[in-house]
Design a protein around this motif. Sequence first.
Motif, PDB file in Angstrom:
ATOM      1  N   THR A 284       0.899  -1.049   0.011  1.00  0.00           N
ATOM      2  CA  THR A 284       0.105   0.028  -0.020  1.00  0.00           C
ATOM      3  C   THR A 284       0.826   1.117  -0.105  1.00  0.00           C
ATOM      4  OG1 THR A 284      -0.232   0.229   2.325  1.00  0.00           O
ATOM      5  CG2 THR A 284      -1.790  -1.244   1.493  1.00  0.00           C
ATOM      6  N   ASP A 285       0.132   2.286  -0.143  1.00  0.00           N
ATOM      7  CA  ASP A 285       0.687   3.726  -0.244  1.00  0.00           C
ATOM      8  C   ASP A 285       1.146   4.189   1.135  1.00  0.00           C
ATOM      9  OD1 ASP A 285      -1.632   4.576   0.655  1.00  0.00           O
ATOM     10  OD2 ASP A 285      -1.882   6.075  -0.908  1.00  0.00           O
ATOM     11  N   GLY A 286       0.833   3.434   2.243  1.00  0.00           N
ATOM     12  CA  GLY A 286       1.030   3.838   3.425  1.00  0.00           C
ATOM     13  C   GLY A 286       0.066   4.672   4.386  1.00  0.00           C
ATOM     14  N   GLY A 287      -1.169   4.605   3.656  1.00  0.00           N
ATOM     15  CA  GLY A 287      -2.457   5.254   4.311  1.00  0.00           C
ATOM     16  C   GLY A 287      -2.799   4.450   5.598  1.00  0.00           C
ATOM     17  N   LYS A 288      -2.909   4.989   6.754  1.00  0.00           N
ATOM     18  CA  LYS A 288      -3.306   4.114   8.002  1.00  0.00           C
ATOM     19  C   LYS A 288      -4.680   3.477   7.753  1.00  0.00           C
ATOM     20  CE  LYS A 288      -0.162   6.983  10.924  1.00  0.00           C
ATOM     21  NZ  LYS A 288       0.698   7.025  10.192  1.00  0.00           N
ATOM     22  N   ALA A 289      -5.521   4.025   7.318  1.00  0.00           N
ATOM     23  CA  ALA A 289      -6.849   3.597   6.998  1.00  0.00           C
ATOM     24  C   ALA A 289      -6.881   2.219   6.232  1.00  0.00           C
ATOM     25  CB  ALA A 289      -7.938   4.575   6.336  1.00  0.00           C
TER      26      ALA A 289
ATOM     27  N   HIS B 190       2.118  -6.832   5.521  1.00  0.00           N
ATOM     28  CA  HIS B 190       1.848  -5.476   4.829  1.00  0.00           C
ATOM     29  C   HIS B 190       3.277  -4.920   4.491  1.00  0.00           C
ATOM     30  CE1 HIS B 190       1.507  -1.029   5.421  1.00  0.00           C
ATOM     31  NE2 HIS B 190       0.389  -1.285   4.404  1.00  0.00           N
ATOM     32  N   GLN B 191       3.410  -4.307   3.417  1.00  0.00           N
ATOM     33  CA  GLN B 191       4.508  -3.734   2.755  1.00  0.00           C
ATOM     34  C   GLN B 191       4.097  -2.316   2.245  1.00  0.00           C
ATOM     35  OE1 GLN B 191       7.469  -5.696   0.576  1.00  0.00           O
ATOM     36  NE2 GLN B 191       7.884  -3.966  -0.537  1.00  0.00           N
ATOM     37  N   ARG B 192       4.843  -1.423   2.523  1.00  0.00           N
ATOM     38  CA  ARG B 192       4.872   0.079   1.998  1.00  0.00           C
ATOM     39  C   ARG B 192       5.574  -0.070   0.596  1.00  0.00           C
ATOM     40  NH1 ARG B 192       4.720   4.985   4.642  1.00  0.00           N
ATOM     41  NH2 ARG B 192       4.611   5.816   2.728  1.00  0.00           N
ATOM     42  N   CYS B 193       4.680   0.483  -0.147  1.00  0.00           N
ATOM     43  CA  CYS B 193       5.262   0.776  -1.674  1.00  0.00           C
ATOM     44  C   CYS B 193       6.365   1.448  -1.935  1.00  0.00           C
ATOM     45  CB  CYS B 193       3.967   1.251  -2.490  1.00  0.00           C
ATOM     46  SG  CYS B 193       4.439   1.727  -4.215  1.00  0.00           S
ATOM     47  N   ARG B 194       7.268   0.992  -2.536  1.00  0.00           N
ATOM     48  CA  ARG B 194       8.611   1.974  -2.288  1.00  0.00           C
ATOM     49  C   ARG B 194       8.558   2.983  -3.354  1.00  0.00           C
ATOM     50  NH1 ARG B 194      13.024  -2.934  -2.743  1.00  0.00           N
ATOM     51  NH2 ARG B 194      12.804  -3.795  -0.786  1.00  0.00           N
ATOM     52  N   ARG B 195       7.762   2.901  -4.189  1.00  0.00           N
ATOM     53  CA  ARG B 195       7.491   4.039  -5.190  1.00  0.00           C
ATOM     54  C   ARG B 195       7.089   5.319  -4.168  1.00  0.00           C
ATOM     55  NH1 ARG B 195       9.636   6.825  -9.314  1.00  0.00           N
ATOM     56  NH2 ARG B 195       7.866   8.315  -9.950  1.00  0.00           N
TER      57      ARG B 195
ATOM     58  N   VAL C  95      -7.930  -1.602   7.715  1.00  0.00           N
ATOM     59  CA  VAL C  95      -8.916  -2.360   7.180  1.00  0.00           C
ATOM     60  C   VAL C  95      -8.331  -3.709   6.872  1.00  0.00           C
ATOM     61  CG1 VAL C  95     -10.609  -2.710   5.296  1.00  0.00           C
ATOM     62  CG2 VAL C  95     -10.446  -0.499   6.457  1.00  0.00           C
ATOM     63  N   ILE C  96      -7.242  -3.823   6.289  1.00  0.00           N
ATOM     64  CA  ILE C  96      -6.480  -5.005   5.908  1.00  0.00           C
ATOM     65  C   ILE C  96      -6.216  -5.834   7.154  1.00  0.00           C
ATOM     66  CG2 ILE C  96      -4.262  -5.858   5.249  1.00  0.00           C
ATOM     67  CD1 ILE C  96      -3.846  -3.734   3.111  1.00  0.00           C
ATOM     68  N   ARG C  97      -5.638  -5.415   8.229  1.00  0.00           N
ATOM     69  CA  ARG C  97      -5.403  -5.795   9.595  1.00  0.00           C
ATOM     70  C   ARG C  97      -6.730  -6.459  10.211  1.00  0.00           C
ATOM     71  NH1 ARG C  97      -2.968  -1.952  11.782  1.00  0.00           N
ATOM     72  NH2 ARG C  97      -4.687  -1.244  13.008  1.00  0.00           N
ATOM     73  N   GLU C  98      -7.800  -5.664  10.233  1.00  0.00           N
ATOM     74  CA  GLU C  98      -9.089  -5.990  10.754  1.00  0.00           C
ATOM     75  C   GLU C  98      -9.782  -7.233   9.852  1.00  0.00           C
ATOM     76  OE1 GLU C  98     -11.364  -2.436  10.924  1.00  0.00           O
ATOM     77  OE2 GLU C  98     -10.266  -1.902  12.813  1.00  0.00           O
ATOM     78  N   THR C  99      -9.371  -7.073   8.571  1.00  0.00           N
ATOM     79  CA  THR C  99     -10.123  -8.054   7.733  1.00  0.00           C
ATOM     80  C   THR C  99      -9.426  -9.659   7.589  1.00  0.00           C
ATOM     81  OG1 THR C  99     -11.123  -6.260   6.381  1.00  0.00           O
ATOM     82  CG2 THR C  99     -11.148  -8.328   5.321  1.00  0.00           C
ATOM     83  N   TRP C 100      -8.145  -9.461   7.695  1.00  0.00           N
ATOM     84  CA  TRP C 100      -7.214 -10.595   7.379  1.00  0.00           C
ATOM     85  C   TRP C 100      -6.518 -11.099   8.253  1.00  0.00           C
ATOM     86  CZ3 TRP C 100      -8.399  -7.517   2.959  1.00  0.00           C
ATOM     87  CH2 TRP C 100      -8.983  -7.916   2.131  1.00  0.00           C
TER      88      TRP C 100
END
Length: 91
Positions: free
Chosen positions: A6-11, A26-31, A15-20
């Motif tokens: 992801t782009d690092g957005g906390k929201a 989770h990895q931040r997008c390097r770009r 959601v990812i953590r709560e769902t899965w």
Amino acid sequence: ALLFVTDGGKAIHKVIRETWGQLALHQRCRRHKLENVLGHLPGQERGFIASKLRAAWALTDAPAAERALRQLATQLEAQHPGAAGSLLEGL
């Protein structure tokens, strides 16, 4: 396990953590990380710092890569604290 980049957005991370749960990796997008760090720097320094970031990310030894990133953040801290903070955020 499922890998989410992801782009690092906390929201979205929440959601990812709560769902899965523990299945989610989770990895931040390097770009996006590169753009965030460089956005805190004057134009003439961006190429050099981008090269240092890419070199650290290319290391295959995770502890060595983290050391390189932390050293770069330390170097940036005095003159560019925003860039240093962005680099360390989520490391």
